[in-house]
Write a protein that holds these residues in place. Structure first.
Motif, PDB file in Angstrom:
ATOM      1  N   ARG A  50       0.605  -0.071   7.781  1.00  0.00           N
ATOM      2  CA  ARG A  50       1.059   0.534   9.045  1.00  0.00           C
ATOM      3  C   ARG A  50       1.118   2.055   8.921  1.00  0.00           C
ATOM      4  O   ARG A  50       0.641   2.785   9.798  1.00  0.00           O
ATOM      5  N   GLY A  65      -5.426  -8.492   6.171  1.00  0.00           N
ATOM      6  CA  GLY A  65      -5.250  -8.745   7.595  1.00  0.00           C
ATOM      7  C   GLY A  65      -6.306  -9.701   8.121  1.00  0.00           C
ATOM      8  O   GLY A  65      -7.038 -10.344   7.365  1.00  0.00           O
ATOM      9  N   GLU A 117       2.188  -4.546   3.747  1.00  0.00           N
ATOM     10  CA  GLU A 117       2.222  -4.478   5.212  1.00  0.00           C
ATOM     11  C   GLU A 117       2.699  -3.111   5.683  1.00  0.00           C
ATOM     12  O   GLU A 117       2.110  -2.495   6.578  1.00  0.00           O
ATOM     13  N   ALA A 139      -1.390  -4.851  12.921  1.00  0.00           N
ATOM     14  CA  ALA A 139      -0.114  -5.183  12.271  1.00  0.00           C
ATOM     15  C   ALA A 139       0.268  -6.633  12.548  1.00  0.00           C
ATOM     16  O   ALA A 139       0.725  -7.348  11.647  1.00  0.00           O
ATOM     17  N   LEU A 161      -1.732  -9.157  10.571  1.00  0.00           N
ATOM     18  CA  LEU A 161      -1.621  -9.096   9.108  1.00  0.00           C
ATOM     19  C   LEU A 161      -0.831 -10.296   8.586  1.00  0.00           C
ATOM     20  O   LEU A 161       0.338 -10.467   8.884  1.00  0.00           O
ATOM     21  N   LYS A 162      -1.467 -11.131   7.811  1.00  0.00           N
ATOM     22  CA  LYS A 162      -0.816 -12.291   7.200  1.00  0.00           C
ATOM     23  C   LYS A 162      -1.153 -12.280   5.718  1.00  0.00           C
ATOM     24  O   LYS A 162      -2.290 -12.517   5.317  1.00  0.00           O
ATOM     25  N   LEU A 163      -0.179 -11.983   4.922  1.00  0.00           N
ATOM     26  CA  LEU A 163      -0.431 -11.859   3.488  1.00  0.00           C
ATOM     27  C   LEU A 163      -0.747 -13.222   2.880  1.00  0.00           C
ATOM     28  O   LEU A 163      -0.070 -14.215   3.145  1.00  0.00           O
TER      29      LEU A 163
END
Length: 1186
Positions: free
Chosen positions: A936, A1048, A932, A762, A765-767
């Motif tokens: 999760r 991610g 995101e 999590a 995670l970088k969009l």
């Protein structure tokens, strides 16, 4: 007489041992002269009469003594030139006195039907020959009780069992301490739960019964000696009560993957094992073209070899056969000892047997001859002896052997074309590249079509119902669960009694004569009685539906709401329930259509997923029958999921019969932790997503407020009040809020995926720029909610609140029509449609009745189902919509549009179309609104399943590298698990289901033995098939992870690449519904022409189908059988080479992309390389213990 005989036997055995000891001592004392004498002896080749031949007698019934196996072995033994074989014959054995029997120096004698064992024992006492098999110990083999006691005394593992001895009891009488219930039998506190096996004490009685629990359909499987092609039959109508006409053994039923193993020993140091299809699955005997039962040699583990040695020694039977059960929990058990047995149709075994028998006999009778080199026996497969030739082709059946009948080329081509049409895509049509092999087929499948799930609640204070609650209350006092047939029958009897009392006419005083307050009270009582009557009628109707309680479709809970002080005379420590909440859960049962869908999909897999597929299914069935197919079927705990898995297995393996219960018990493994878990550790994310979804769908543009009920949360159970000596965990206080938070903490601690893994994924995670989430943050998005300042929800109806209002009006009109039908129905109980049992009836047995609800549903229940949905969907008092009911409304609307369209009338069309629009928005967004959040939630739901999929593929990669002469680097073996599962502790239940909490392998129990499998290509290589049946939540979670995983970063911060092609992304983005039989398929291939370290050596295809996602109003065939077809799979994986029509994701890339979202399976030991060293050494040495 018996004592005298025992004394004679003891003397004989002492003399025999003394003779052997004396020979050994003589050899030690005079070793040089003895060696000189042996060396100076003439070679046997110089003349047959140089040394006297040893006379070997065969004392057995002619059917056994002159069998093909015995003849082959004796011919080989005779060709050594040292033995003369004498067959006694039936006439001599049965009619001549033992004094007239031939005099022999070595005796091979064994019991079979009609054999006079006592007479043979008298002969042994008279002539004192050397015994290869102890004839006196064979008395044990005639009584299974003695066999089991001997096994236990010798420390040989046997299934957990009890022995119910009725030898000295009257017929039908039970021994002291024996108890039988619906679910188990018990003797002196030792309990054996269903499913269990019932074996007659007599070793000659082969009528063995298997009793199944009512929760899996009940009934009994009767096993018997093979008659033509049958060896077992299933009786679904059997009441499940055990036999009482004789003594029996009751033992745990062990799941063995539908395979039995027969072990053949020749002395303690030699064991040969063969596997066959177990009769417990469908009772059909699998035969080759020559009519022989198909069996294939398999490897024994070191523990199993030691077991074989112990069995041979314990029973004094050098030549011995016994049955081995390989439990899927990782331990092997001996379940029967047969005595004298030989392998059929194996030239190598005949050679080994003759050589070992020679050494055994010479060691005992003429040990000095062992130092003289013998004449090599003439090969019986020599072309010079064509009449004796036994080719290796007789040992192992070819693909054509498995299927009876021949088809011409045109018929085969026509069927092949039909299968290609059914597949619907050329991607399924398996065409391998040169030097490429299929290594792994993994499928995740949603269950088939089911009836709508329903729940009814009512508060009860009636004494009979409270008495039931107190009777069945659990140890913690939380609730009483009623699910067994006897428990549900108790409830039905009580409900009938109460309903009868409520419907009795009562004398009513004239309302005018009553005071105003009493008149109002009387009116309230009458209204309350009418409500109770209606609810009790529904409970009665539900319990009576189907005619019997076998199956897994009804469950009642009684939860205490109020407690009272103990009644006079009761123990003070136990309070009484004063009020309870009755919850009746029903429905959610697999329909005939669902079973048909699952069977058809299994058959399709058999024909198109494996090499050499075709109309006969030879590819898969050939792999499976030769034990190169490592198959496991997993299911969640829900009944509809288990039945879907069993029906799929029936189609996959082409099993016979209509009953699913034996398949379910024998071949389907429940894994509740991996396939049942819903949202562990993600409850807060799910609640936030639902809250936002519900708010936007019910937003009133005029007032700016949302007209929705809050998302539902679980209410805690009410514990009984504290008592003077409270039990642990009972009577603890605390508010409802603290209880809910405590449950959340518990769920967080027990999350299926590693918490650190989830947090790492999590946080990493970088969009990327330009993704859907960023583009939706501002401006208008077609088809989305487009509410300023709120996250965009896609898809969303253009005017969701107006659509909800329309839905409310349509439901009201539909309920009114159904109520009128109920009023007009004169005999609601007598006119119910025919019921259908998915466990015991074939889909073709389902009968369509145009004017009645499908599959025996009562019209009253149909009305009640829609009435409750309409009432729960919209609250007139609060003017609020409950969006959580949208999936239920759509589920019921689609079911009735398929199964009850003629009864529901034209209004069901409008209800279905409106519900479809709402469901497309509500259902997928309950699993997260933005990528995101979806990641999760999805990681929390299916990380354990995802880890298992990666472990399956990693396992097969390591096996491939090991069999290629390379043990593998182990760099990516985090998901690897050992070949042999950890044995269960002694005393545990061998058939217990997996709870999913422990890491462990489910590798193949049966490995083909290459030294005997001479005409099998690649005997060391296997195809692993794992089928995971689950529910809708796992399908949404898996789709979200596959779709968004690349957004991610890896554990080292590296960027991840998508495993999907652009076409695959479009397919998943446009998918609105994951209907019944939705499935994902991962197929792994190995290109053996590439170097071992080349990442392209292993490629994975990813196939996806949305299941039966059709509009039922547009599919014509459902009018005939109510069955929607399953959509064909489409490839969604990225391509290695865009110019190629096919491709796949390199396994290393798939692992790196999905690993951050998967729970690791820890490697415990080297899995395959250790076993591979045994493959060529199995039974190759002649260092045997004599």
């Amino acid at each position: 007489m018996r004592s005298a005989q025992s004394t004679t036997l003891a003397e004989f055995r002492r003399d025999q041992v003394a003779s052997m000891v004396g020979q050994q001592q003589a050899k030690q004392d005079g070793a040089p002269p003895a060696i000189n004498r042996v060396h100076s002896a003439p070679r046997l080749s110089q003349g047959e009469d140089a040394l006297p031949k040893i006379v070997v007698g065969i004392c057995a019934m002619d059917k056994k003594a002159r069998s093909k196996q015995m003849a082959n072995i004796m011919k080989r033994l005779s060709r050594y030139g040292e033995f003369e074989v004498v067959v006694f014959g039936d006439d001599t054995i049965l009619n001549a006195p033992v004094e007239d029997w031939p005099v022999v120096g070595c005796l091979l004698a064994w019991h079979s039907k009609g054999f006079p064992l006592k007479k043979a024992q008298q002969y042994v006492v008279l002539r004192r020959p050397y015994l290869v098999n102890d004839v006196f110990a064979q008395d044990l083999l005639l009584d299974r009780r003695l066999v089991y006691r001997k096994l236990v005394e010798s420390g040989i593992p046997v299934p957990r069992h009890i022995i119910v001895d009725r030898d000295h009891l009257e017929s039908g009488q039970d021994p002291e301490g024996f108890v039988e219930t619906e679910d188990y039998v018990e003797l002196k506190g030792e309990r054996i739960c269903k499913p269990f096996v019932e074996k007659p004490a007599s070793g000659d009685d082969h009528n063995i019964y298997i009793y199944y629990p009512f929760s899996m359909g009940g009934g009994v499987k009767r096993l018997f000696r093979k008659v033509n092609n049958r060896s077992a039959d299933y009786d679904a109508t059997h009441p499940g009560t055990v036999r009482r006409d004789a003594s029996y053994i009751y033992e745990d039923f062990l799941t063995t993957g539908g395979t039995d193993v027969k072990v053949y020993t020749i002395g303690p140091r030699y064991a040969h094992a063969e596997a066959r299809k177990s009769p417990v699955v469908d009772g059909k005997v699998q035969r080759a073209a020559d009519g022989k039962e198909l069996r294939f040699p398999v490897l024994l583990s070191p523990q199993e070899k030691e077991t074989a040695r112990m069995v041979s020694l314990a029973f004094g039977q050098r030549i011995c056969g016994f049955d081995l059960l390989r439990s899927e929990r990782g331990k092997s058990y001996v379940c029967d000892v047969n005595g004298w047995s030989f392998v059929k149709n194996s030239t190598k075994y005949y050679d080994d047997a003759a050589g070992i028998l020679r050494m055994v006999i010479l060691s005992a009778v003429a040990p000095h001859r062992l130092l003289a080199p013998p004449n090599p026996p003439m090969s019986l497969s020599d072309p010079a002896n064509p009449e004796d030739a036994i080719g290796n082709h007789a040992c192992l059946g070819s693909m054509s052997d498995i299927h009876e009948g021949e088809e011409d080329d045109e018929e085969v081509a026509a069927k092949a074309a039909l299968f290609a049409q059914l597949a619907g895509t050329q991607e399924d049509d398996l065409t391998l590249r040169p030097d490429e092999e299929l290594r792994c087929v993994l499928a995740i499948i949603r269950h088939g079509d089911r009836t709508p799930k329903q729940k009814m609640k009512m508060k009860v204070t009636q004494a009979p119902l409270l008495a039931l609650c107190n009777k069945y209350l659990d140890s913690k006092g939380k609730q009483a669960k009623l699910k067994s047939p006897s428990e549900l029958q108790d409830l039905l009897d009580v409900v009938r009694q109460l309903l009868e009392e409520l419907e009795m006419p009562r004398a009513k005083p004239a309302e005018a004569s009553l005071p105003e307050d009493q008149a109002a009270t009387a009116a309230d009582d009458t209204l309350q009685d009418e409500e109770f009557r209606e609810k009790f009628r529904i409970v009665k109707t539900i319990l009576e539906q189907g005619g019997q309680f076998a199956g897994i479709n009804r469950k009642v809970q009684l939860k205490p709401l109020r407690w009272a002080s103990p009644a006079e005379g009761e123990p003070a420590a136990r309070p009484r329930v004063a009020e309870a909440l009755l919850i009746l859960k029903h429905g959610g049962v697999l329909t005939h259509a669902g079973r048909g869908q699952a069977e058809a999909l299994g058959s399709l897999f058999r024909n198109i997923m494996y090499p050499q597929h075709g109309p006969s299914g030879g590819g898969l069935l050939r792999l499976h029958s030769t034990y190169r197919h490592d198959l496991k079927i997993y299911s969640s705990d829900e009944g509809r999921v288990q039945c879907s898995a069993a029906a799929f297995t029936k189609g996959l393996l082409d099993l016979e019969g209509s009953a699913l219960t034996p398949i379910l018990v024998s071949l389907v493994t429940k894994d509740t932790g991996m396939l049942d878990a819903y949202g562990k550790g993600a409850s807060e994310d799910i609640q936030r997503a639902k809250a936002e979804l519900y708010a936007q769908m019910t937003l009133d543009p005029e007032t700016g407020t949302s007209r929705c009920a809050a998302p539902h949360s679980t209410t805690p159970l009410v514990s009984p009040p504290a008592s003077p000596k409270p039990a642990e965990g009972v009577g603890r206080g605390g508010s409802a809020e603290s209880s809910v938070h405590g449950q959340a903490r518990s769920l967080s601690r027990n999350a299926s995926a590693s918490a650190s893994t989830i947090r790492a994924a999590a946080s990493a995670l970088k969009l990327a720029q330009g993704t859907l989430a960023d583009s939706e943050a501002e401006g208008f998005v077609e088809g989305a909610s487009n509410i300023e300042g709120r996250p965009h929800i896609f898809p969303m109806p253009e005017q969701p609140l107006e659509t909800l209002k329309t839905m409310h009006v349509l439901l009201g009109a539909l309920v009114e029509d159904l109520h009128q039908l109920c009023v007009e129905e004169q005999r609601p109980n007598a006119d119910a449609g025919r019921s259908y049992s998915v466990l015991n009836q074939d889909p073709k047995d389902w009968v369509f009745e145009d004017d009645k609800p499908c599959s025996g549903e009562r019209l009253l229940l149909l009305y009640d189902r829609w009435r409750k949905l309409a009432k729960a969907f919209y609250s007139e008092k609060k003017s609020q919509f409950d969006i959580s009911k949208v999936p239920d409304i759509y589920d019921a609307a689609k079911y009735d549009a398929i199964h009850n369209a003629t009864i529901m009338g034209p209004k069901i069309k409008d209800v279905y179309l409106t519900a479809k629009v709402l469901a497309d928005a509500a259902i997928p967004n309950e699993y997260g609104i933005e990528p995101e959040g979806r990641l999760r939630i999805s990681t929390a739901i299916c990380s354990q399943l995802l880890g298992k999929l990666l472990a399956d593929m990693a396992y097969m990669r390591e096996e491939s590298l090991a069999t290629a002469g390379h043990a593998g680097s182990g760099d990516s073996l985090e998901y690897e698990v050992p070949l042999g599962a950890e044995p269960e502790p002694m005393g545990g239940s061998p058939h217990a289901e997996r709870d999913g909490e422990e890491d462990g392998d489910d590798s193949s129990l049966h490995r083909l033995c290459p030294s005997y499998a001479t005409d099998i290509n690649s005997p060391l290589r296997h195809v692993r098939t794992r089928i995971y049946f689950t529910s809708e939540s796992h399908m949404h979670a898996l789709m979200n992870i596959v779709r968004y995983a690349h957004l991610g970063t890896g554990s080292n911060g590296e960027a991840l690449s998508s495993v999907l092609s652009s076409e695959g992304q479009e397919v998943l983005a446009s998918t609105r519904e994951l209907d019944y039989m939705t499935h994902w398929v991962f197929r792994m291939f190995e290109n053996k022409s590439l170097p071992l370290n080349d990442p392209r050596r292993f490629r994975v295809q990813i196939l996806f189908s949305p299941g039966a996602a059709h509009n039922p109003l547009e599919v014509v065939p459902i009018q005939m059988n109510h069955t929607l077809p399953v959509r064909a799979r489409v490839p969604v994986h990225s391509k290695e080479d865009p110019t190629e029509g096919k491709g796949g994701v390199p396994l290393a890339q798939l692992e790196s992309t999905l690993k951050p979202y998967a729970k690791p399976f820890k490697r415990q030991s080297e899995p395959y390389s250790m076993r591979a060293t045994e493959l060529n050494s199995q039974t190759s040495e002649l260092d045997y213990w004599m």
